[in-house]
Design a protein around this motif. Sequence first.
Motif, PDB file in Angstrom:
ATOM      1  N   ASP A 111     -31.467  -5.102 -41.941  1.00  0.00           N
ATOM      2  CA  ASP A 111     -32.697  -5.858 -42.203  1.00  0.00           C
ATOM      3  C   ASP A 111     -32.583  -7.296 -41.702  1.00  0.00           C
ATOM      4  O   ASP A 111     -33.543  -7.862 -41.172  1.00  0.00           O
ATOM      5  CB  ASP A 111     -33.095  -5.805 -43.689  1.00  0.00           C
ATOM      6  N   ARG A 154     -34.986  -9.040 -38.881  1.00  0.00           N
ATOM      7  CA  ARG A 154     -35.747 -10.284 -39.113  1.00  0.00           C
ATOM      8  C   ARG A 154     -35.564 -11.267 -37.959  1.00  0.00           C
ATOM      9  O   ARG A 154     -36.456 -12.063 -37.675  1.00  0.00           O
ATOM     10  CB  ARG A 154     -35.323 -10.929 -40.437  1.00  0.00           C
ATOM     11  N   GLU A 196     -34.898   2.318 -45.789  1.00  0.00           N
ATOM     12  CA  GLU A 196     -35.353   1.424 -46.858  1.00  0.00           C
ATOM     13  C   GLU A 196     -35.162  -0.033 -46.438  1.00  0.00           C
ATOM     14  O   GLU A 196     -36.010  -0.888 -46.700  1.00  0.00           O
ATOM     15  CB  GLU A 196     -34.587   1.708 -48.162  1.00  0.00           C
ATOM     16  N   LYS A 197     -34.050  -0.330 -45.757  1.00  0.00           N
ATOM     17  CA  LYS A 197     -33.803  -1.705 -45.282  1.00  0.00           C
ATOM     18  C   LYS A 197     -34.801  -2.092 -44.192  1.00  0.00           C
ATOM     19  O   LYS A 197     -35.274  -3.237 -44.160  1.00  0.00           O
ATOM     20  CB  LYS A 197     -32.369  -1.837 -44.776  1.00  0.00           C
ATOM     21  N   ASN A 205     -37.998  -3.243 -45.625  1.00  0.00           N
ATOM     22  CA  ASN A 205     -37.999  -4.611 -46.161  1.00  0.00           C
ATOM     23  C   ASN A 205     -38.560  -5.613 -45.146  1.00  0.00           C
ATOM     24  O   ASN A 205     -38.950  -6.719 -45.514  1.00  0.00           O
ATOM     25  CB  ASN A 205     -36.580  -5.051 -46.541  1.00  0.00           C
ATOM     26  N   ARG A 238     -44.813   1.964 -51.067  1.00  0.00           N
ATOM     27  CA  ARG A 238     -44.581   0.620 -51.593  1.00  0.00           C
ATOM     28  C   ARG A 238     -45.906  -0.142 -51.616  1.00  0.00           C
ATOM     29  O   ARG A 238     -46.793   0.134 -50.817  1.00  0.00           O
ATOM     30  CB  ARG A 238     -43.594  -0.150 -50.708  1.00  0.00           C
TER      31      ARG A 238
END
Length: 316
Positions: free
Chosen positions: A202, A206, A226-227, A230, A251
């Motif tokens: 993640d 970014r 899942e990461k 994010n 989510r």
Amino acid sequence: MFAAAIDRFGGPEAITGHALPVPPLDADEVMIAVDTAGVGSWDADVREGYYAPRNPHFPLVLGYDGSGIVAAVGSRVRRLKVGDEVYSYNWENPKGGFYAEYVAVPADKVAPIPKRLDLRHAGAIPITGLTALQGIDDALKLKKGETIIIHAASGGVGTLAVQFARLRGARVLATASGLEGVELVQELGAHMTIDGKRADIDDQARRFAPDGVDAILALAGGDALEKCMNVLRPGGRLAHPNGIEPAPKKRRGLELIRYDGISGVREFERLNAAVQAAKLKVVIAECYSLAHAYKAHERLAEGHVVGKIVLSIHAS
């Protein structure tokens, strides 16, 4: 005809050689002399008894996509003729699948192979190509200038999805499996690639998209996905083909789209156009003979397949 079929559900060893009658041809069907059959995780699922009909008819010939030459056409078929080089994806195969010398398929599930590809490479992409293109265009509606993470990009669907996302003008971050996978998806045009096993996936993402990514095409589940999630911006969208395990959970502020790759005349026309426009490279991981179909499934079970496994029907 010679076919690779199962007489019971089970492991790769359940796939054995059979002498079977050539399937009968209905008026709206095409008989294909098979050249290449695709091998995917869905074949293994069926072999093990998932997706099985309530009263399965054995011997069951596996295989849901492939390529070949039209050997006969039904009386109502006008779009295709004997001798045409075609490829096909047909999920419902009551007359048997593509792990055989001949397969009978509804004509609307069959299309001329893309001009850029030979039979071997065309036979590798009916399911993966339709799934990749429909994920990018229909599920995500990816637009020029958007950022996308293609998660598990070094497999059969992912290697094509990277190229289709680039074709649509998106900035592509690809996660891939191991050094070989990372190098491959970079060669295919990903702007940034990350080994999907990295703990800081993640943080790396970014750096690529400080304001968050617009979309994710998820071709595998689990912690790494899942990461990636994010890093999805508020209101971002995530699409995945049905069958991804574990399936990503909803989510807040996330649009979650599940879909199936579907085949039809229009769908194949769109795929052919995209193959041409993207100058598509089809990555074949390994090719096995029809007699060694069980070995293809053993290789599938090992995992870490970079590209697509196929069967060559006439290889010795």
